[in-house]
Design a protein around this motif. Structure first.
Motif, PDB file in Angstrom:
ATOM      1  N   LEU A  26       0.824  -1.205   0.000  1.00 21.18           N
ATOM      2  CA  LEU A  26       0.000   0.000   0.000  1.00 21.18           C
ATOM      3  C   LEU A  26       0.856   1.252   0.000  1.00 21.18           C
ATOM      4  O   LEU A  26       0.550   2.236  -0.682  1.00 21.18           O
ATOM      5  CB  LEU A  26      -0.936  -0.004   1.215  1.00 21.18           C
ATOM      6  N   SER A  27       1.953   1.208   0.777  1.00 24.21           N
ATOM      7  CA  SER A  27       2.852   2.358   0.824  1.00 24.21           C
ATOM      8  C   SER A  27       3.488   2.601  -0.541  1.00 24.21           C
ATOM      9  O   SER A  27       3.561   3.731  -1.016  1.00 24.21           O
ATOM     10  CB  SER A  27       3.946   2.120   1.876  1.00 24.21           C
ATOM     11  N   ALA A  28       3.934   1.510  -1.178  1.00 22.23           N
ATOM     12  CA  ALA A  28       4.535   1.642  -2.508  1.00 22.23           C
ATOM     13  C   ALA A  28       3.513   2.145  -3.517  1.00 22.23           C
ATOM     14  O   ALA A  28       3.816   2.990  -4.364  1.00 22.23           O
ATOM     15  CB  ALA A  28       5.115   0.299  -2.949  1.00 22.23           C
ATOM     16  N   SER A  29       2.281   1.610  -3.403  1.00 20.44           N
ATOM     17  CA  SER A  29       1.226   2.039  -4.324  1.00 20.44           C
ATOM     18  C   SER A  29       0.890   3.511  -4.118  1.00 20.44           C
ATOM     19  O   SER A  29       0.690   4.257  -5.085  1.00 20.44           O
ATOM     20  CB  SER A  29      -0.026   1.179  -4.103  1.00 20.44           C
ATOM     21  N   LYS A  30       0.844   3.924  -2.847  1.00 24.39           N
ATOM     22  CA  LYS A  30       0.544   5.320  -2.549  1.00 24.39           C
ATOM     23  C   LYS A  30       1.623   6.243  -3.104  1.00 24.39           C
ATOM     24  O   LYS A  30       1.335   7.286  -3.703  1.00 24.39           O
ATOM     25  CB  LYS A  30       0.413   5.516  -1.037  1.00 24.39           C
ATOM     26  N   LYS A  31       2.900   5.842  -2.912  1.00 21.58           N
ATOM     27  CA  LYS A  31       3.999   6.656  -3.433  1.00 21.58           C
ATOM     28  C   LYS A  31       3.951   6.727  -4.957  1.00 21.58           C
ATOM     29  O   LYS A  31       4.177   7.782  -5.553  1.00 21.58           O
ATOM     30  CB  LYS A  31       5.333   6.073  -2.976  1.00 21.58           C
ATOM     31  N   MET A  32       3.629   5.585  -5.584  1.00 18.75           N
ATOM     32  CA  MET A  32       3.557   5.568  -7.039  1.00 18.75           C
ATOM     33  C   MET A  32       2.420   6.452  -7.526  1.00 18.75           C
ATOM     34  O   MET A  32       2.564   7.208  -8.499  1.00 18.75           O
ATOM     35  CB  MET A  32       3.358   4.132  -7.533  1.00 18.75           C
ATOM     36  N   ASN A  33       1.261   6.372  -6.840  1.00 21.66           N
ATOM     37  CA  ASN A  33       0.119   7.206  -7.222  1.00 21.66           C
ATOM     38  C   ASN A  33       0.437   8.687  -7.068  1.00 21.66           C
ATOM     39  O   ASN A  33       0.028   9.509  -7.898  1.00 21.66           O
ATOM     40  CB  ASN A  33      -1.113   6.845  -6.383  1.00 21.66           C
ATOM     41  N   LEU A  34       1.169   9.016  -5.988  1.00 21.96           N
ATOM     42  CA  LEU A  34       1.556  10.414  -5.791  1.00 21.96           C
ATOM     43  C   LEU A  34       2.490  10.883  -6.899  1.00 21.96           C
ATOM     44  O   LEU A  34       2.348  11.999  -7.408  1.00 21.96           O
ATOM     45  CB  LEU A  34       2.233  10.579  -4.424  1.00 21.96           C
ATOM     46  N   ARG A  35       3.442  10.011  -7.265  1.00 15.09           N
ATOM     47  CA  ARG A  35       4.359  10.376  -8.349  1.00 15.09           C
ATOM     48  C   ARG A  35       3.614  10.538  -9.667  1.00 15.09           C
ATOM     49  O   ARG A  35       3.889  11.459 -10.432  1.00 15.09           O
ATOM     50  CB  ARG A  35       5.464   9.313  -8.477  1.00 15.09           C
ATOM     51  N   LEU A  36       2.663   9.627  -9.917  1.00 14.29           N
ATOM     52  CA  LEU A  36       1.873   9.726 -11.143  1.00 14.29           C
ATOM     53  C   LEU A  36       1.027  10.988 -11.154  1.00 14.29           C
ATOM     54  O   LEU A  36       0.895  11.670 -12.176  1.00 14.29           O
ATOM     55  CB  LEU A  36       0.978   8.486 -11.291  1.00 14.29           C
ATOM     56  N   GLN A  37       0.442  11.303  -9.976  1.00 14.77           N
ATOM     57  CA  GLN A  37      -0.370  12.519  -9.881  1.00 14.77           C
ATOM     58  C   GLN A  37       0.479  13.762 -10.101  1.00 14.77           C
ATOM     59  O   GLN A  37       0.075  14.693 -10.810  1.00 14.77           O
ATOM     60  CB  GLN A  37      -1.051  12.572  -8.511  1.00 14.77           C
TER      61      GLN A  37
END
Length: 345
Positions: free
Chosen positions: A145-156
């Motif tokens: 979840l942490s990795a997914s959240k970081k990836m989503n933030l980077r994508l955003q």
């Protein structure tokens, strides 16, 4: 022989039930597993009353060891009497000859919080306890979840940067033509009054032709900064192409204020601009329209009227401001005159 058996019992209990407590017939703790000791930081759990350390939540009406013994075989819901108020599940088993009882405990669904609160390790759980696997799963899920959240933030962030770049003029840092329509549509949809200024630089073509395009780029960057300085944070300055700009001014509808702003813009733009120790002389002509002068503001019509007002400023000698009026369209020579003026601007 008795001592060895007692030690064996202690070792066995601690190995298979690290969260156990043994209580005597008076309800005092005589033995506790290594994990249970961590629930009582700063004080020894042994010799304390079990009901001083744990609160029985269900079943109710349990106040003494006898009450507990009557709940033998019943699943107990308990809570640690400390700052964390950790919830536990338990099962009481009586010892032979009325010698007390063993209470075996588990964290249940509170295991993840307990690991953090008490700094528990693998050694604090029985080797066959499924909680270990649950912890690994929870840790893996948390990491995912942490990795997914970081990836989503980077994508955003990347998407926002891409959108910002798509609506930004790279030379001046102002908004570009693509950004203009959404700005105007938003104001019109909200039925918010606004003014629209169409600004064109005078003598810019001469700078490009005589002093070169690098000098022209320097002029555009300086002019952009000066316009930003004269306008408000909520205003939008758009470079629509070449040396043309549109300034959108939400809430501004007073003619005197608009004329004052236009005058300040012209004076600021006419200030000295140098490139490689050479003076680049430019001025500005401005045409303005107000949304409140339209029953139903339309972007294309307002832009066209602002362009007519700008032509009017060019005809009046450049370096001035003209607000749109219908009479400007009645000049039969307006189109030709404007074209001639723009060709040498």
């Amino acid at each position: 022989m008795t001592s060895n058996r007692a030690n064996l019992n202690v070792d066995v209990l601690d190995a298979f039930c690290p969260l156990h407590v043994v209580v005597n017939k008076s309800g005092h703790i005589t033995q506790a597993g290594r994990a249970f000791h961590k629930l009582c930081p700063g004080q020894d759990a042994v010799n304390r009353r079990i009901l001083e350390v744990l609160e029985i939540k269900r079943p109710g009406q349990i106040y003494t060891l006898d009450d507990l013994l009557e709940a033998v075989g019943t699943k107990l819901h308990l809570q640690v009497r400390n700052e964390h108020r950790t919830e536990l599940k338990g099962l009481m088993v009586p010892l032979p000859n009325g010698g007390g009882a063993v209470l075996n405990l588990s964290f249940g669904i509170s295991v993840v919080e307990a690991v953090c609160d008490y700094e528990l390790t693998n050694a604090d759980f029985a080797p066959t306890d499924l909680a270990i696997e649950l912890l690994y799963m929870a840790e893996a899920q948390s990491a995912a979840l942490s990795a997914s959240k970081k990836m989503n933030l980077r994508l955003q962030e990347a998407r926002m940067m891409a959108e910002e770049q798509a609506f930004t003029d790279t030379l001046t840092g102002l908004k570009n033509r693509r950004a203009l329509e959404p700005i105007l549509e938003r104001l019109i949809d909200r039925e918010q009054d606004f003014a629209l200024m169409h600004l064109d630089l005078d003598f810019f073509k001469a700078v490009n032709d005589v002093q070169g395009h690098a000098a022209g780029d320097q002029v555009l960057k300086v002019v952009a900064k000066r316009m930003c300085h004269e306008t408000r944070p909520q205003d939008s300055i758009v470079r629509t192409g070449g040396d043309e700009f549109v300034i959108v001014l939400p809430g501004l509808k007073d003619a005197a204020q608009l004329d004052g702003l236009a005058t300040r813009l012209i004076i600021s733009i006419e200030g000295p601009i140098t490139f490689e120790n050479q003076l680049c002389k430019v001025s500005a002509s401005i045409g303005t329209v107000l949304s409140l002068n339209y029953d139903s503001p339309e972007i294309d019509r307002m832009m066209d009227d602002a362009d007519v007002a700008l032509y009017g400023a060019k005809r009046e000698g450049r370096g001035c401001h003209v607000t749109y009026r219908t009479a400007l369209r009645l000049d039969d020579t307006s189109d030709h005159s404007a074209d001639d003026q723009r060709a040498v601007s």
